[in-house]
Design a protein around this motif. Structure first.
Motif, PDB file in Angstrom:
ATOM      1  N   GLY A 107       0.838  -1.200   0.000  1.00  0.00           N
ATOM      2  CA  GLY A 107       0.000   0.000   0.000  1.00  0.00           C
ATOM      3  C   GLY A 107       0.869   1.244   0.000  1.00  0.00           C
ATOM      4  O   GLY A 107       2.066   1.181  -0.264  1.00  0.00           O
ATOM      5  N   ARG A 108       0.243   2.385   0.244  1.00  0.00           N
ATOM      6  CA  ARG A 108       0.969   3.652   0.347  1.00  0.00           C
ATOM      7  C   ARG A 108       0.278   4.468   1.429  1.00  0.00           C
ATOM      8  O   ARG A 108      -0.891   4.205   1.735  1.00  0.00           O
ATOM      9  CB  ARG A 108       0.936   4.386  -0.979  1.00  0.00           C
ATOM     10  CG  ARG A 108      -0.464   4.861  -1.334  1.00  0.00           C
ATOM     11  CD  ARG A 108      -0.706   4.888  -2.786  1.00  0.00           C
ATOM     12  NE  ARG A 108      -1.131   3.567  -3.253  1.00  0.00           N
ATOM     13  CZ  ARG A 108      -1.537   3.297  -4.471  1.00  0.00           C
ATOM     14  NH1 ARG A 108      -1.549   4.243  -5.387  1.00  0.00           N
ATOM     15  NH2 ARG A 108      -1.927   2.092  -4.810  1.00  0.00           N
ATOM     16  N   LEU A 109       0.980   5.437   1.974  1.00  0.00           N
ATOM     17  CA  LEU A 109       0.390   6.271   3.009  1.00  0.00           C
ATOM     18  C   LEU A 109      -0.857   6.949   2.469  1.00  0.00           C
ATOM     19  O   LEU A 109      -0.821   7.570   1.400  1.00  0.00           O
ATOM     20  CB  LEU A 109       1.397   7.334   3.468  1.00  0.00           C
ATOM     21  CG  LEU A 109       2.581   6.827   4.302  1.00  0.00           C
ATOM     22  CD1 LEU A 109       3.500   7.989   4.629  1.00  0.00           C
ATOM     23  CD2 LEU A 109       2.093   6.163   5.589  1.00  0.00           C
ATOM     24  N   SER A 110      -1.955   6.818   3.171  1.00  0.00           N
ATOM     25  CA  SER A 110      -3.203   7.426   2.733  1.00  0.00           C
ATOM     26  C   SER A 110      -4.079   7.615   3.967  1.00  0.00           C
ATOM     27  O   SER A 110      -4.966   6.811   4.229  1.00  0.00           O
ATOM     28  CB  SER A 110      -3.880   6.514   1.702  1.00  0.00           C
ATOM     29  OG  SER A 110      -5.091   7.056   1.280  1.00  0.00           O
ATOM     30  N   GLY A 116      -1.817   4.218   7.571  1.00  0.00           N
ATOM     31  CA  GLY A 116      -0.696   4.956   8.140  1.00  0.00           C
ATOM     32  C   GLY A 116       0.549   4.088   8.159  1.00  0.00           C
ATOM     33  O   GLY A 116       0.558   2.994   7.594  1.00  0.00           O
ATOM     34  N   PRO A 117       1.607   4.566   8.824  1.00  0.00           N
ATOM     35  CA  PRO A 117       2.880   3.841   8.898  1.00  0.00           C
ATOM     36  C   PRO A 117       2.725   2.407   9.410  1.00  0.00           C
ATOM     37  O   PRO A 117       3.385   1.499   8.933  1.00  0.00           O
ATOM     38  CB  PRO A 117       3.698   4.692   9.869  1.00  0.00           C
ATOM     39  CG  PRO A 117       3.133   6.056   9.751  1.00  0.00           C
ATOM     40  CD  PRO A 117       1.676   5.875   9.502  1.00  0.00           C
ATOM     41  N   ARG A 118       1.813   2.215  10.387  1.00  0.00           N
ATOM     42  CA  ARG A 118       1.656   0.875  10.946  1.00  0.00           C
ATOM     43  C   ARG A 118       1.165  -0.117   9.884  1.00  0.00           C
ATOM     44  O   ARG A 118       1.665  -1.235   9.775  1.00  0.00           O
ATOM     45  CB  ARG A 118       0.669   0.921  12.112  1.00  0.00           C
ATOM     46  CG  ARG A 118       0.473  -0.438  12.790  1.00  0.00           C
ATOM     47  CD  ARG A 118      -0.828  -0.467  13.571  1.00  0.00           C
ATOM     48  NE  ARG A 118      -0.782   0.450  14.705  1.00  0.00           N
ATOM     49  CZ  ARG A 118      -0.345   0.095  15.912  1.00  0.00           C
ATOM     50  NH1 ARG A 118       0.090  -1.115  16.122  1.00  0.00           N
ATOM     51  NH2 ARG A 118      -0.343   0.982  16.899  1.00  0.00           N
ATOM     52  N   GLU A 148       4.498   9.706  -3.688  1.00  0.00           N
ATOM     53  CA  GLU A 148       5.567  10.672  -3.399  1.00  0.00           C
ATOM     54  C   GLU A 148       5.603  10.986  -1.906  1.00  0.00           C
ATOM     55  O   GLU A 148       6.678  11.077  -1.297  1.00  0.00           O
ATOM     56  CB  GLU A 148       5.346  11.974  -4.187  1.00  0.00           C
ATOM     57  CG  GLU A 148       5.556  11.858  -5.693  1.00  0.00           C
ATOM     58  CD  GLU A 148       7.001  11.566  -6.080  1.00  0.00           C
ATOM     59  OE1 GLU A 148       7.916  11.742  -5.245  1.00  0.00           O
ATOM     60  OE2 GLU A 148       7.223  11.152  -7.242  1.00  0.00           O
ATOM     61  N   ALA A 149       4.421  11.141  -1.295  1.00  0.00           N
ATOM     62  CA  ALA A 149       4.364  11.413   0.137  1.00  0.00           C
ATOM     63  C   ALA A 149       4.999  10.255   0.898  1.00  0.00           C
ATOM     64  O   ALA A 149       5.776  10.449   1.841  1.00  0.00           O
ATOM     65  CB  ALA A 149       2.919  11.612   0.585  1.00  0.00           C
ATOM     66  N   THR A 150       4.666   9.044   0.479  1.00  0.00           N
ATOM     67  CA  THR A 150       5.246   7.862   1.113  1.00  0.00           C
ATOM     68  C   THR A 150       6.764   7.853   0.945  1.00  0.00           C
ATOM     69  O   THR A 150       7.509   7.541   1.883  1.00  0.00           O
ATOM     70  CB  THR A 150       4.646   6.579   0.491  1.00  0.00           C
ATOM     71  OG1 THR A 150       3.219   6.696   0.481  1.00  0.00           O
ATOM     72  CG2 THR A 150       5.044   5.347   1.263  1.00  0.00           C
ATOM     73  N   HIS A 152       8.763  10.405   0.618  1.00  0.00           N
ATOM     74  CA  HIS A 152       9.385  11.380   1.516  1.00  0.00           C
ATOM     75  C   HIS A 152       9.478  10.833   2.938  1.00  0.00           C
ATOM     76  O   HIS A 152      10.488  10.979   3.616  1.00  0.00           O
ATOM     77  CB  HIS A 152       8.593  12.696   1.505  1.00  0.00           C
ATOM     78  CG  HIS A 152       8.928  13.527   0.320  1.00  0.00           C
ATOM     79  ND1 HIS A 152      10.122  14.204   0.197  1.00  0.00           N
ATOM     80  CD2 HIS A 152       8.259  13.752  -0.838  1.00  0.00           C
ATOM     81  CE1 HIS A 152      10.162  14.823  -0.972  1.00  0.00           C
ATOM     82  NE2 HIS A 152       9.039  14.568  -1.621  1.00  0.00           N
ATOM     83  N   TYR A 153       8.404  10.182   3.373  1.00  0.00           N
ATOM     84  CA  TYR A 153       8.374   9.599   4.715  1.00  0.00           C
ATOM     85  C   TYR A 153       9.466   8.539   4.848  1.00  0.00           C
ATOM     86  O   TYR A 153      10.209   8.497   5.842  1.00  0.00           O
ATOM     87  CB  TYR A 153       6.993   8.980   4.959  1.00  0.00           C
ATOM     88  CG  TYR A 153       6.726   8.611   6.395  1.00  0.00           C
ATOM     89  CD1 TYR A 153       6.000   9.453   7.224  1.00  0.00           C
ATOM     90  CD2 TYR A 153       7.203   7.420   6.920  1.00  0.00           C
ATOM     91  CE1 TYR A 153       5.756   9.125   8.555  1.00  0.00           C
ATOM     92  CE2 TYR A 153       6.965   7.080   8.238  1.00  0.00           C
ATOM     93  CZ  TYR A 153       6.242   7.930   9.049  1.00  0.00           C
ATOM     94  OH  TYR A 153       6.008   7.599  10.361  1.00  0.00           O
ATOM     95  N   LEU A 154       9.591   7.690   3.826  1.00  0.00           N
ATOM     96  CA  LEU A 154      10.594   6.616   3.857  1.00  0.00           C
ATOM     97  C   LEU A 154      12.009   7.184   3.860  1.00  0.00           C
ATOM     98  O   LEU A 154      12.900   6.665   4.540  1.00  0.00           O
ATOM     99  CB  LEU A 154      10.407   5.683   2.646  1.00  0.00           C
ATOM    100  CG  LEU A 154       9.148   4.814   2.644  1.00  0.00           C
ATOM    101  CD1 LEU A 154       9.086   3.983   1.365  1.00  0.00           C
ATOM    102  CD2 LEU A 154       9.141   3.890   3.853  1.00  0.00           C
ATOM    103  N   ALA A 155      12.205   8.275   3.082  1.00  0.00           N
ATOM    104  CA  ALA A 155      13.539   8.886   3.007  1.00  0.00           C
ATOM    105  C   ALA A 155      13.958   9.394   4.387  1.00  0.00           C
ATOM    106  O   ALA A 155      15.098   9.191   4.829  1.00  0.00           O
ATOM    107  CB  ALA A 155      13.525  10.026   1.989  1.00  0.00           C
ATOM    108  N   GLN A 156      12.998  10.040   5.090  1.00  0.00           N
ATOM    109  CA  GLN A 156      13.266  10.519   6.452  1.00  0.00           C
ATOM    110  C   GLN A 156      13.660   9.364   7.368  1.00  0.00           C
ATOM    111  O   GLN A 156      14.633   9.428   8.112  1.00  0.00           O
ATOM    112  CB  GLN A 156      12.004  11.160   7.030  1.00  0.00           C
ATOM    113  CG  GLN A 156      11.897  12.651   6.764  1.00  0.00           C
ATOM    114  CD  GLN A 156      10.693  13.225   7.499  1.00  0.00           C
ATOM    115  OE1 GLN A 156       9.666  12.550   7.588  1.00  0.00           O
ATOM    116  NE2 GLN A 156      10.821  14.446   8.001  1.00  0.00           N
TER     117      GLN A 156
END
Lengths: 197, 197
Positions: A107-110, A116-118, A148-150, A152-156
């Motif tokens: 999935g992806r963050l939505s 969510g992340p969990r 893209e949002a996901t 960015h989250y993964l990069a962090q």
């Protein structure tokens, strides 16, 4: 119409992109010409649903606790490629010579859909990155807003663990014609032009 | 990839119009989101294949020796409508107010593919017409070359038994635009014009 036939037609509609007409065509096709194949499909479905779970390492579909790829000594454990779905993983595996490992988000963050992340197993990914073996996290989520949002989250997350994040290149597809490439892609490709050797 | 998953993808390809990519998408969809629906499909397939046979009167799919339509006292036994497939029968049943009986050829005459009168159950149809109850044979084979050849054959058969053969009308489809109607159809519709009341 036979009610078993009606039930079969209804059951086919669970498949993606299959409406009433297609379901009807499938049911007739199987009964008219593919009873053997239909039996095999019935058995393959039952077995797959019963026995295919998720790999505890990468969350890909697997019959075993750890999937074949994760268990393989021939794969490079320094690289980890995060994808949204098993289909994306397969596409990369078939198209590239990538020899590292994968992490399937499923999935992806939505947030609006409660994903969510969990739900994406990011606590698990975080533990994996904390182990210290992974050096590069290749983020191959789809180039959509949510993807893209996901990314960015993964990069962090990667940077928190001292892991280098990388992202697939965007640009004009090979064999594509500039005229038909969408504006966003063309603008990005133009801005990211590189000097010719 | 898990080999059970490979088997499932391969098994989906038995369905009409389903290639490698679609089969893959179906397998992933079922495993990701529709395990319950997948189980129902597996069971519906197995049951239908085991228990659905052909009606001994009309050759349509049926769970019983004689199908519901053929066994119904409410249907008019003077009219018999010959169609190529169960799907055609269903289309006529849903679109028209026809209250007669059907005969499903399960194909059309195609000598090159080894499909002759025997494969279409025409000896059975012949016996049916010889019974003397049927007065009109409505021939609803498709307006293709093979369908027309089959229609001519059926018309001959009907006349041999003193049964009146009839054929669905050809012409411009309702709601169609003349500009986009194919030449053959337009020419036929023009030649078969009828006086307006």
């Amino acid at each position: 119409m036979s009610s078993l036939l009606e039930q079969l037609i209804e059951a086919f509609r669970v498949l993606p992109g299959v409406g009433q007409k297609t379901a009807q065509r499938m049911a007739y096709h199987v009964l008219e010409r593919e009873r053997e194949g239909g039996k095999r499909l019935s058995e393959a479905l039952a077995t797959a649903i019963e026995r295919i779970g998720h790999c505890v390492r990468c969350r890909d579909f697997s019959e075993t606790e750890v999937c074949v790829t994760c268990a393989s000594a021939a794969r490079d454990a320094f690289q980890l490629c995060a994808v949204e779905s098993p289909a994306d993983r397969l596409a990369i595996e078939q198209a590239t010579g990538y020899r590292g490992l994968y992490f399937i988000l499923q999935g992806r963050l939505s947030p609006l859909d409660g994903i969510g992340p969990r739900e994406l197993g990011l606590d698990q990914l975080s533990m994996r990155l904390a182990e210290g073996e992974v050096q590069e996290l290749i983020i191959a989520t789809n180039p959509t807003v949510e993807g893209e949002a996901t990314a960015h989250y993964l990069a962090q997350l990667a940077r928190q663990h001292g892991v280098r994040p990388s992202r697939l290149a965007h640009g004009v597809p090979l064999g594509g014609e500039l005229e038909y490439v969408d504006r966003g892609t063309l603008s990005h490709a133009f801005g990211s032009r590189s000097e010719m050797p």
